[in-house]
Design an enzyme around this catalytic site. Sequence first.
Site, short mmCIF file in Angstrom:
data_model
loop_
_atom_site.label_atom_id
_atom_site.label_comp_id
_atom_site.label_asym_id
_atom_site.label_seq_id
_atom_site.Cartn_x
_atom_site.Cartn_y
_atom_site.Cartn_z
N HIS A 125 104.34 -42.80 -48.62
CA HIS A 125 104.06 -44.48 -48.72
C HIS A 125 104.33 -45.12 -47.42
O HIS A 125 104.13 -46.21 -47.42
CB HIS A 125 105.24 -44.91 -49.95
CG HIS A 125 105.12 -44.32 -51.08
ND1 HIS A 125 103.98 -44.64 -51.83
CD2 HIS A 125 105.98 -43.90 -52.27
CE1 HIS A 125 104.03 -43.96 -53.01
NE2 HIS A 125 105.39 -43.66 -53.00
N ASP A 160 101.33 -35.99 -55.99
CA ASP A 160 102.53 -36.93 -56.45
C ASP A 160 102.18 -37.88 -57.49
O ASP A 160 101.03 -38.60 -57.31
CB ASP A 160 103.16 -37.60 -55.19
CG ASP A 160 104.38 -38.19 -55.48
OD1 ASP A 160 105.57 -37.69 -55.09
OD2 ASP A 160 104.42 -39.41 -55.96
N HIS A 162 102.74 -40.97 -57.80
CA HIS A 162 102.65 -42.16 -57.09
C HIS A 162 101.58 -42.10 -56.08
O HIS A 162 101.44 -41.12 -55.37
CB HIS A 162 103.75 -42.60 -56.36
CG HIS A 162 104.98 -42.86 -57.43
ND1 HIS A 162 105.78 -41.78 -57.52
CD2 HIS A 162 105.49 -44.06 -58.04
CE1 HIS A 162 106.93 -42.38 -58.48
NE2 HIS A 162 106.45 -43.40 -58.81
N ASP A 247 106.90 -35.35 -59.21
CA ASP A 247 107.29 -36.56 -60.21
C ASP A 247 106.36 -36.65 -61.45
O ASP A 247 106.48 -37.63 -62.06
CB ASP A 247 107.77 -37.81 -59.65
CG ASP A 247 106.81 -38.10 -58.25
OD1 ASP A 247 105.80 -37.65 -58.25
OD2 ASP A 247 107.06 -39.13 -57.61
ZN LIG Z 1 106.19 -40.19 -56.15
#
Ligand SMILES: [Zn+2]
Length: 337
Positions: A125, A160, A162, A247
């Site tokens: 991120h 991931d 996200h 995740d």
């Molecule tokens: Zn994540």
Amino acid sequence: MVILFGTHPKFVEHDTGSLHPETPERLIAVKRGIQLSGVKEVIEDFIPEPATLEQMSRVHEPSYLAALERFCLMGGGTLDPDTSASMSSWEAATLAAGAGIGASAKIRAGEADAAFLAVRPPGHHAVSDRAMGFCLVNNIAVLAADLASRGERVLIYDFDAHHGNGSQEMFFESSSVLYVSAHEYPLYPGTGRAREVGRGEGKGYTVNLPFHADTTGPSYLEAFDRVVAPCVEDFDPTWTLISAGFDAHRKDPLTEMGLTSADFGNLTLWVKNLVPHAKIVAFLEGGYDFAALEQSTAATLAALAGESLKPEPNSYGPINFDMIKALEESRKRALSE
Ligand SMILES: [Zn+2]
């Protein structure tokens, strides 16, 4: 066969404060995955060195790096509503970024075949001038930029849950790094729609698979076969860098996805079989359930060794063909604009 397992005692000293899901204990769970992997005999410990400012500046503003270092050395604190740093975080972040550089050097020298890097803080991120979403320095992007500067063609394969907004943004206009992400959508950070395909010279070199909550392994693999495989085969990467966040596991407390631990092995094997000549370096990103972290790491390590481990059954369908068709069409429209 040698698979490097890279980690460092400093990663545990990156203190995110109480009640934060991105805890040092995550690394203990990940390390337990070695025992469970069934390929322990090919795993070799690797201790990283810090990345240099020059290496990190390929993807980050030098002024951001200087400010981050100062912030940490003065004791740290909160960088954004999700992200915090402590006194040791600068050192941990530079070691996490350096892990990829060091591991890739060993692979290039023929001393290892692949690497799994159990790093903290995570990276995907972090954007060029800002920490974000538990991430300080974009570890995978630092390696991708280093390899690209050597003339390599780099695939970033991000599963991931996200979207890796930082990695996407850093290479959005580049044709030497192909960024592929499968993630839950809508979810933090809000980016990663199928119509985000890259810009300018980089148009077509970003592939986003925004999946509905509860998407399971068979839909992942169907979408990868239909949408990702043609792009990756055309691009013909020399390196595959994996943003290995766990995740999207069905037990994860932060997301709503439907993968099992065995699915993470399947996702890793999928890309390994698609481009067998590309050298693989996997970076730990998210993953917040300890048992899921342990088992998913085990499945990923086994896959890196070319084995298939089934600590629990693969998740089952039904394949969401409507979702896949819709994102495929949205991507095609964006490419033709
Ligand atoms: Zn994540």
